[in-house]
Scaffold this motif. Sequence first.
Motif, short mmCIF file in Angstrom:
data_model
loop_
_atom_site.label_atom_id
_atom_site.label_comp_id
_atom_site.label_asym_id
_atom_site.label_seq_id
_atom_site.Cartn_x
_atom_site.Cartn_y
_atom_site.Cartn_z
N ARG A 1 8.75 1.37 60.09
CA ARG A 1 7.85 0.26 60.31
C ARG A 1 8.63 -0.31 61.49
NH1 ARG A 1 9.00 -4.95 59.42
NH2 ARG A 1 10.79 -4.49 58.23
N LEU A 2 9.74 -0.69 61.56
CA LEU A 2 10.45 -1.14 63.00
C LEU A 2 10.15 -0.52 64.00
CD1 LEU A 2 14.18 -2.46 61.65
CD2 LEU A 2 11.79 -3.73 62.17
N VAL B 1 15.22 10.53 47.97
CA VAL B 1 13.93 10.04 47.76
C VAL B 1 14.09 8.41 47.87
CG1 VAL B 1 12.65 9.03 45.80
CG2 VAL B 1 13.10 11.51 45.77
N LEU B 2 15.36 8.08 47.82
CA LEU B 2 15.59 6.59 48.05
C LEU B 2 15.67 6.31 49.50
CD1 LEU B 2 16.54 3.67 46.92
CD2 LEU B 2 18.95 4.55 46.91
N ARG B 3 16.44 7.35 50.07
CA ARG B 3 16.59 7.45 51.47
C ARG B 3 15.24 7.55 52.24
NH1 ARG B 3 21.15 10.58 50.98
NH2 ARG B 3 20.09 12.23 51.30
N THR B 4 14.27 8.20 51.83
CA THR B 4 12.94 8.27 52.15
C THR B 4 11.88 7.07 52.26
OG1 THR B 4 12.82 10.70 51.78
CG2 THR B 4 10.75 9.69 52.34
N ARG B 5 12.43 6.48 51.04
CA ARG B 5 11.71 4.95 50.84
C ARG B 5 11.89 4.13 51.81
NH1 ARG B 5 12.90 4.00 45.85
NH2 ARG B 5 10.81 4.80 44.85
N LEU B 6 13.38 4.02 52.04
CA LEU B 6 13.95 3.15 52.80
C LEU B 6 13.55 3.51 54.18
CD1 LEU B 6 17.60 2.48 51.11
CD2 LEU B 6 15.71 0.90 51.42
N TRP B 7 13.62 4.69 54.62
CA TRP B 7 13.28 5.15 55.99
C TRP B 7 11.81 4.62 56.11
CZ3 TRP B 7 9.57 8.98 57.29
CH2 TRP B 7 9.85 9.46 58.92
N LEU B 8 10.77 4.76 55.38
CA LEU B 8 9.39 4.35 55.42
C LEU B 8 9.12 2.84 55.61
CD1 LEU B 8 7.50 6.55 53.09
CD2 LEU B 8 7.23 6.52 55.57
N THR C 1 3.90 3.39 52.65
CA THR C 1 4.62 2.65 52.19
C THR C 1 4.01 2.00 50.94
OG1 THR C 1 5.54 2.10 54.29
CG2 THR C 1 5.73 0.35 52.42
N ARG C 2 2.71 1.86 50.82
CA ARG C 2 1.94 1.25 49.57
C ARG C 2 1.96 2.59 48.54
NH1 ARG C 2 -2.49 -0.25 52.21
NH2 ARG C 2 -3.33 1.72 51.92
N ASP C 3 1.55 3.55 48.86
CA ASP C 3 1.32 4.77 47.87
C ASP C 3 2.79 5.46 47.60
OD1 ASP C 3 -1.34 3.87 48.10
OD2 ASP C 3 -1.84 5.55 49.47
N PHE C 4 3.49 5.05 48.26
CA PHE C 4 4.83 6.13 47.99
C PHE C 4 5.23 6.15 46.74
CE2 PHE C 4 9.43 6.79 47.83
CZ PHE C 4 9.50 8.08 48.81
N ASP C 5 5.46 4.76 46.19
CA ASP C 5 6.10 4.89 44.56
C ASP C 5 4.95 5.55 43.60
OD1 ASP C 5 8.39 3.64 45.17
OD2 ASP C 5 7.47 1.74 44.87
#
Length: 193
Positions: free
Chosen positions: A50-51, A38-45, A111-115
């Motif tokens: 994004r980059l 879950v943490l890796r997915t958040r960072l990936w997004l 990215t906005r709705d992930f959490d």
Amino acid sequence: MADKAHVTSVDALETFRANLVLYVSRARPTVEEVSSDVLRTRLWLQNDQRLHWEGQHRRRAKQLEQAQAALSGARLSDLRGDKTVEQNAVRKAKAALEEAEAKLKRLKQWTRDFDSQVQPLVKQLEKLHTVLSNDMLLANAYLTRAIDTLSAYAEMAPPSAATTSPAPAAVPGEAAVTPGNSGSDAGPQGGAA
């Protein structure tokens, strides 16, 4: 009523405890892996994607500019020539740019709705991790104590029949005979006063 409980399932408890230990040893790493995914997915997004799509947007915008410049150059150099190759290149570059813009828009939304989408599930996962880390360790300790207690109880010798047989009930009207008392030298009927 039986004098002793008939304990036969100590082996079943030991097997259950062993299976519980095995389950916990496999489940905890899996839950921890999901948490890190879950943490890796958040960072990936937030970072990698994004980059990537911002870079794709810049590259595709540059390709569209080049295709439009080539089409303008073709129009200026030859007024009656076939310009379909350049027009197709412009159309293709526009479609690629629109795709990059759509991906960026979708990425920003995720990215906005992930959490808000993932957080309720993460809380359940954290509860499961707590159960596996704390409660299952307590359960294992409890089962170990229960197995030890039941094993010790099962190994005890049953009480002998002499110590557990009840004393004979006194018949009404007869004197109770106790050791050291024959019943003739004491009592109200004629003993020494």
